[in-house]
Write a protein that holds these residues in place. Structure first.
Motif, mmCIF file in Angstrom:
data_model
loop_
_atom_site.group_PDB
_atom_site.id
_atom_site.type_symbol
_atom_site.label_atom_id
_atom_site.label_comp_id
_atom_site.label_asym_id
_atom_site.label_seq_id
_atom_site.Cartn_x
_atom_site.Cartn_y
_atom_site.Cartn_z
ATOM 1 N N ASP A 185 0.912 -0.980 0.418
ATOM 2 C CA ASP A 185 0.042 -0.494 -0.363
ATOM 3 C C ASP A 185 0.722 1.121 -0.068
ATOM 4 N N TYR B 35 2.626 1.730 -3.342
ATOM 5 C CA TYR B 35 1.105 2.092 -4.512
ATOM 6 C C TYR B 35 1.123 3.619 -3.728
ATOM 7 N N THR C 37 3.113 5.158 -11.960
ATOM 8 C CA THR C 37 1.898 4.176 -11.911
ATOM 9 C C THR C 37 0.693 5.247 -12.258
ATOM 10 N N LEU D 72 -4.583 0.835 -6.940
ATOM 11 C CA LEU D 72 -4.958 -0.648 -5.798
ATOM 12 C C LEU D 72 -4.841 -1.812 -6.054
ATOM 13 N N PHE E 295 -2.648 -2.758 -9.108
ATOM 14 C CA PHE E 295 -1.272 -2.648 -8.326
ATOM 15 C C PHE E 295 -0.732 -4.111 -7.777
ATOM 16 N N LYS E 296 -1.832 -4.173 -6.272
ATOM 17 C CA LYS E 296 -1.900 -5.687 -5.618
ATOM 18 C C LYS E 296 -1.346 -6.924 -7.112
#
Length: 185
Positions: free
Chosen positions: A95, A98, A107, A111, A114-115
């Motif tokens: 987190d 990110y 980016t 989220l 991303f994960k």
């Protein structure tokens, strides 16, 4: 007649020593050149593996952080020795990463994307291991005796050592032969 033989023998010793000196010098230069070419090949391989567009997702994140953050700073992202594995297992770290990347406009993922990209990445450890092995080879080659070029002082000292060894050894042999001849008489 005897003096001509002595001069001929001395000249042959001198010529043999000079030839041996040049052979050793050229061999050392050839070995050093081949070591450097090998080192360049390994460094090219490292750079081809670690090109940012080829890297797995977590390594891209790590590479970005290494290039952006000051290595002297006490940033908790940079300090982590197991950053790549921690990024996958630690939700809070993911987190924070990110947020950091999003705030710096590095980016465009959400989220959850991303994960998901972090979880999907299974090649980062393998890439990192390959790069580490190749960097270790580079360090070993740089620590090698043959990596450094031979200076003029080293070449001169090799020549002096060769001449000293051959000429001193020759007179030692002559002296021993003479002593044995004298003992027999």
């Amino acid at each position: 007649m005897k003096t001509k033989k002595i001069f001929a023998r001395e000249f042959l010793f001198l010529l043999g020593t000079v030839i041996l000196y040049f052979i050793i010098t050229f061999l050392l230069m050839f070995i050093i050149k081949s070591k450097r070419e090998k080192l360049l090949k390994i460094q090219d391989e490292i750079s081809s593996i670690s090109k940012n567009e080829k890297l797995p997702f977590r390594l891209k994140v790590y590479d970005y952080l290494n290039s952006e953050l000051d290595t002297n700073s006490k940033n908790k992202f940079y300090e982590s020795a197991n950053f790549i594995s921690n990024l996958k297992s630690d939700e809070v770290m993911a987190d924070e990463m990110y947020v950091y990347l999003f705030n710096n406009k590095k980016t465009t993922l959400t989220l959850s994307e991303f994960k998901a990209a972090i979880k999907k990445d299974v090649d980062s450890e393998r890439y990192l291991k390959e790069i580490t092995v190749l960097e270790k080879k580079v360090e070993n080659n740089k620590d090698s005796f043959f990596y450094t070029s031979i200076s003029k002082d080293k070449i001169i000292s090799i020549g002096i050592a060769l001449f000293s060894i051959f000429f001193l050894l020759r007179y030692l042999i002559y002296g021993t032969k003479w002593s044995l001849k004298q003992l027999k008489v």
